[in-house]
Structures are given as structure tokens and as C-alpha cells.
Design an enzyme around this catalytic site. Structure first.
Site, PDB file in Angstrom:
ATOM      1  N   HIS A   1       0.868  -1.182   0.000  1.00 49.96           N
ATOM      2  CA  HIS A   1       0.000   0.000   0.000  1.00 49.96           C
ATOM      3  C   HIS A   1       0.906   1.235   0.000  1.00 49.96           C
ATOM      4  O   HIS A   1       2.146   1.103  -0.028  1.00 49.96           O
ATOM      5  CB  HIS A   1      -0.950  -0.030   1.202  1.00 49.96           C
ATOM      6  CG  HIS A   1      -0.262  -0.286   2.505  1.00 49.96           C
ATOM      7  ND1 HIS A   1       0.616   0.615   3.076  1.00 49.96           N
ATOM      8  CD2 HIS A   1      -0.291  -1.360   3.347  1.00 49.96           C
ATOM      9  CE1 HIS A   1       1.069   0.124   4.208  1.00 49.96           C
ATOM     10  NE2 HIS A   1       0.553  -1.091   4.398  1.00 49.96           N
TER      11      HIS A   1
ATOM     12  N   HIS B   1       4.017   1.336   2.269  1.00 55.55           N
ATOM     13  CA  HIS B   1       5.217   0.660   1.757  1.00 55.55           C
ATOM     14  C   HIS B   1       5.872   1.511   0.660  1.00 55.55           C
ATOM     15  O   HIS B   1       7.093   1.645   0.613  1.00 55.55           O
ATOM     16  CB  HIS B   1       4.856  -0.687   1.124  1.00 55.55           C
ATOM     17  CG  HIS B   1       4.311  -1.700   2.080  1.00 55.55           C
ATOM     18  ND1 HIS B   1       3.014  -2.131   2.042  1.00 55.55           N
ATOM     19  CD2 HIS B   1       4.901  -2.387   3.087  1.00 55.55           C
ATOM     20  CE1 HIS B   1       2.820  -3.039   2.982  1.00 55.55           C
ATOM     21  NE2 HIS B   1       3.939  -3.210   3.639  1.00 55.55           N
TER      22      HIS B   1
ATOM     23  N   GLN C   1       6.689 -15.749  11.942  1.00 54.36           N
ATOM     24  CA  GLN C   1       6.322 -14.613  12.798  1.00 54.36           C
ATOM     25  C   GLN C   1       4.821 -14.551  13.055  1.00 54.36           C
ATOM     26  O   GLN C   1       4.330 -13.643  13.702  1.00 54.36           O
ATOM     27  CB  GLN C   1       6.839 -13.298  12.229  1.00 54.36           C
ATOM     28  CG  GLN C   1       6.114 -12.783  10.990  1.00 54.36           C
ATOM     29  CD  GLN C   1       6.736 -11.507  10.469  1.00 54.36           C
ATOM     30  OE1 GLN C   1       7.834 -11.498   9.910  1.00 54.36           O
ATOM     31  NE2 GLN C   1       6.043 -10.386  10.635  1.00 54.36           N
TER      32      GLN C   1
ATOM     33  N   LYS D   1       4.260   2.638  12.140  1.00 49.52           N
ATOM     34  CA  LYS D   1       3.012   2.008  12.603  1.00 49.52           C
ATOM     35  C   LYS D   1       3.367   0.807  13.473  1.00 49.52           C
ATOM     36  O   LYS D   1       2.750   0.556  14.491  1.00 49.52           O
ATOM     37  CB  LYS D   1       2.131   1.562  11.439  1.00 49.52           C
ATOM     38  CG  LYS D   1       0.825   0.942  11.937  1.00 49.52           C
ATOM     39  CD  LYS D   1      -0.073   0.523  10.821  1.00 49.52           C
ATOM     40  CE  LYS D   1       0.350  -0.775  10.175  1.00 49.52           C
ATOM     41  NZ  LYS D   1       0.194  -1.972  11.041  1.00 49.52           N
ATOM     42  N   ASP D   2       4.397   0.083  13.041  1.00 50.49           N
ATOM     43  CA  ASP D   2       4.907  -1.044  13.835  1.00 50.49           C
ATOM     44  C   ASP D   2       6.054  -0.533  14.694  1.00 50.49           C
ATOM     45  O   ASP D   2       7.204  -0.943  14.522  1.00 50.49           O
ATOM     46  CB  ASP D   2       5.353  -2.167  12.893  1.00 50.49           C
ATOM     47  CG  ASP D   2       4.197  -2.705  12.077  1.00 50.49           C
ATOM     48  OD1 ASP D   2       3.268  -3.259  12.667  1.00 50.49           O
ATOM     49  OD2 ASP D   2       4.213  -2.524  10.850  1.00 50.49           O
TER      50      ASP D   2
ATOM     51  N   SER E   1      -1.777  -3.782   5.367  1.00 51.41           N
ATOM     52  CA  SER E   1      -2.214  -4.804   4.411  1.00 51.41           C
ATOM     53  C   SER E   1      -3.467  -5.505   4.928  1.00 51.41           C
ATOM     54  O   SER E   1      -4.231  -6.081   4.152  1.00 51.41           O
ATOM     55  CB  SER E   1      -1.102  -5.829   4.197  1.00 51.41           C
ATOM     56  OG  SER E   1       0.086  -5.165   3.856  1.00 51.41           O
TER      57      SER E   1
HETATM   58  O1  PAF Z   1       6.615  -5.392   8.867  1.00 49.72           O
HETATM   59  C1  PAF Z   1       6.638  -6.385   8.101  1.00 49.72           C
HETATM   60  O2  PAF Z   1       6.067  -6.387   7.019  1.00 49.72           O
HETATM   61  C2  PAF Z   1       7.373  -7.635   8.551  1.00 49.72           C
HETATM   62  O3  PAF Z   1       7.245  -7.828   9.924  1.00 49.72           O
HETATM   63  C3  PAF Z   1       8.847  -7.676   8.112  1.00 49.72           C
HETATM   64  C4  PAF Z   1       9.635  -6.560   8.761  1.00 49.72           C
HETATM   65  C5  PAF Z   1       8.927  -7.557   6.597  1.00 49.72           C
HETATM   66  C6  PAF Z   1       9.469  -9.002   8.545  1.00 49.72           C
HETATM   67  O4  PAF Z   1       8.796 -10.084   7.988  1.00 49.72           O
END
Ligand code: PAF
Length: 278
Positions: A32, A35, A59, A147-148, A184
Site C-alpha cells: 500500500h 510501503h 512470525q 506504525k509497527d 495490508s
Molecule cells: O513489517 C513487516 O512487514 C514484517 O514484519 C517484516 C519486517 C517484513 C518481517 O517479515
């Protein structure tokens, strides 16, 4: 834009470009504007830009979330071409993990709260894949969205712990016109859920302005109360935490900077967001 699926091809090409500054944006695809902003920033600051798309299974603590994670590689590739990405690395799972991963990282207090507490193993999985990606791409700079925010703190800690030479660049959260943080996962919301989702940011933003009149716990309670007014929300957590170790703040004077963090379910879609208080 060159697209590689194997580590060898990617390394071989990047080796042939040695001497050029290289910026890297790791992603899980379903791209989006958030990114694309990272890629644009990387484009401005580097001679070469690489992006990875890899939905990293280790993850995800929730198998349904992994299965439902949106995948749209062709659309993603077109978007990346439009913002001047040079190299797209799209490995499959067996390329990244020829055998099961057993590395266990200790990121200290940062990983014990919020996303770390709610999603066991999540940050270890992020640490493993990001380190692997850094080893394959060997960028000078890598770009991550705020955001993260907790993920960004974990990645900075990974880089510090392992003395990696990459510079981590944090970038502002990109929002839809109504304030919803781009994610996403937004595309999995129903129309009704999408219509109310911006209320998360609105509540955070409204109360984050009232540091002078609210204590951290009354700010948190006011946000919880406000979000409880929306029947489609199921709150996972609201936390007020410092901006370095992400530990809960009980008095403003104890922190040099603080943010309010939210994780909220709408149906089975879990959204996160944060707003800086000071
Ligand atoms: O933020 C993300 O999209 C994911 O956590 C990352 C950093 C690409 C690791 O898989």
C-alpha cells in the site's frame, strides 16, 4: 526492475553492483502507499533500491492470520516498478528456511509487552527473518514504518546486539484520508468494519493531546471507554509506554517521550496503531 526468487541470484546481482549505496525495504507484500513511501524514501537516499516480499510464516502466532494474509505478487511488482525499485527479492519458504529455525533472541524488556506479550514468538520470528534478509541483501540502510513502532524498536535492538552495520530508518505512519493507518490487513475488513476503523486513530489522537490534564492511567481509561462505545471493536490492549524500552508509563515525569499504543480486533482482523504523546 529485476525479480529474483533465489538467494544466489540475488547475491550475485548485488555483488556486481558493489560500490553503489543500497537501500532496502523488507515487506510481506500486499503493498500500500505506506510501503511505497518507504521505497520512495529509499529511492531518494540510495543509488540502488531492493525490496523483499516474503510472508514469513515463523512470525505468525495465529495460523488463520497466516493463511488469510493477502498475497498479490503481480500487483505488488507493478507498484514497485512505478516507484523505481531496482531489485525485488521474492523467495519461497523453502528458500528462506531449508531447515527449521532454532535461533532464540533475547530482546529484553522491549519484547515482553504489547505485541510481544499478545503474540508469543512473533518478534523472534521477525528477528530471524530480518537478520537473514540483511545477510542476503547487505544494505547500508533499511526502512521500516512507525506504525509497527515496537517492531522498529526490536529491529534496532537486533542491529545493536549483533553489531550489524545497517542503518535503520524509521518512517512516519501513512494514513488514509480518514486517519486509518495503512495496513495490508485493512483489505480484509468488511464495509461496516472499514467504516468504523478510523475511530481507533481518532480516539488515540484526541486523548494524546490531553497530557496536561490527564494522568497516563486516566488517558488510557478514557480511550478504552471511547472505544467500548463501538460495538464492532474488541480491544486487545491500549497501553501508554515510553518511546525507548516501551515500558508502561505511570507518571509523565518518568519518561522522556511516550506514545499511546492500540491493538483492536474488528471481527478476526487485528489492527494496531500508535500516536506520540510527547
Ligand atoms: O513489517 C513487516 O512487514 C514484517 O514484519 C517484516 C519486517 C517484513 C518481517 O517479515
Amino acid at each position: 526492475m529485476l525479480i529474483f526468487k533465489t538467494i544466489n541470484e540475488t547475491r550475485e546481482f548485488l555483488c556486481s553492483q558493489k560500490g553503489k549505496s543500497l537501500g532496502f525495504v523488507p515487506t510481506m507484500g500486499a503493498l500500500h502507499q505506506g510501503h511505497l513511501d518507504l521505497v520512495r524514501k529509499a529511492r531518494q537516499e540510495n543509488e540502488l533500491v531492493a525490496v523483499s516480499i516474503f510472508v514469513n510464516p515463523i512470525q505468525f502466532n495465529n495460523p488463520e492470520d497466516l493463511e488469510k494474509y493477502p498475497r498479490m505478487p503481480e500487483l505488488d511488482a507493478n507498484m514497485l516498478r512505478s516507484v523505481g525499485c531496482d531489485v525485488l527479492f521474492m523467495p519461497d519458504v523453502s528458500e528462506m528456511y531449508p531447515q527449521p529455525e532454532s535461533t532464540v533472541y533475547d530482546f529484553g524488556p522491549i519484547e515482553k509487552v504489547m505485541e510481544g506479550a499478545a503474540r508469543p514468538g512473533h518478534f523472534n520470528g521477525v528477528g530471524i527473518v530480518v537478520r537473514k534478509l540483511f545477510e542476503i541483501i547487505e544494505p547500508q540502510k533499511a526502512y521500516f514504518g512507525e506504525k509497527d513502532f515496537q517492531q522498529l524498536a526490536v529491529i534496532r535492538e537486533l542491529v545493536r546486539k549483533l553489531s550489524l552495520s545497517v542503518q535503520i530508518v524509521g518512517c512516519d505512519t501513512v494514513r488514509e484520508p480518514d486517519g486509518l493507518a495503512m495496513s495490508s490487513r485493512n483489505m480484509r475488513l468488511t464495509d461496516n468494519e472499514r467504516a468504523v476503523a478510523p475511530k481507533i486513530y481518532q480516539a488515540l489522537q484526541t486523548y494524546a493531546r490531553h497530557k496536561e490534564t490527564l494522568t497516563p492511567s486516566s488517558m488510557k481509561n478514557s480511550i478504552v471507554k471511547e472505544l467500548h462505545n463501538e460495538p464492532l471493536f474488541r480491544i486487545d490492549y491500549i497501553e501508554i509506554a515510553d518511546d525507548t524500552y516501551l515500558q508502561p508509563v505511570s507518571r509523565w515525569a518518568d519518561a522522556s517521550g511516550a506514545l499511546v499504543f492500540a491493538a483492536v480486533f474488528l471481527g478476526n482482523v487485528r489492527l494496531i496503531d500508535n500516536v506520540r504523546i510527547f
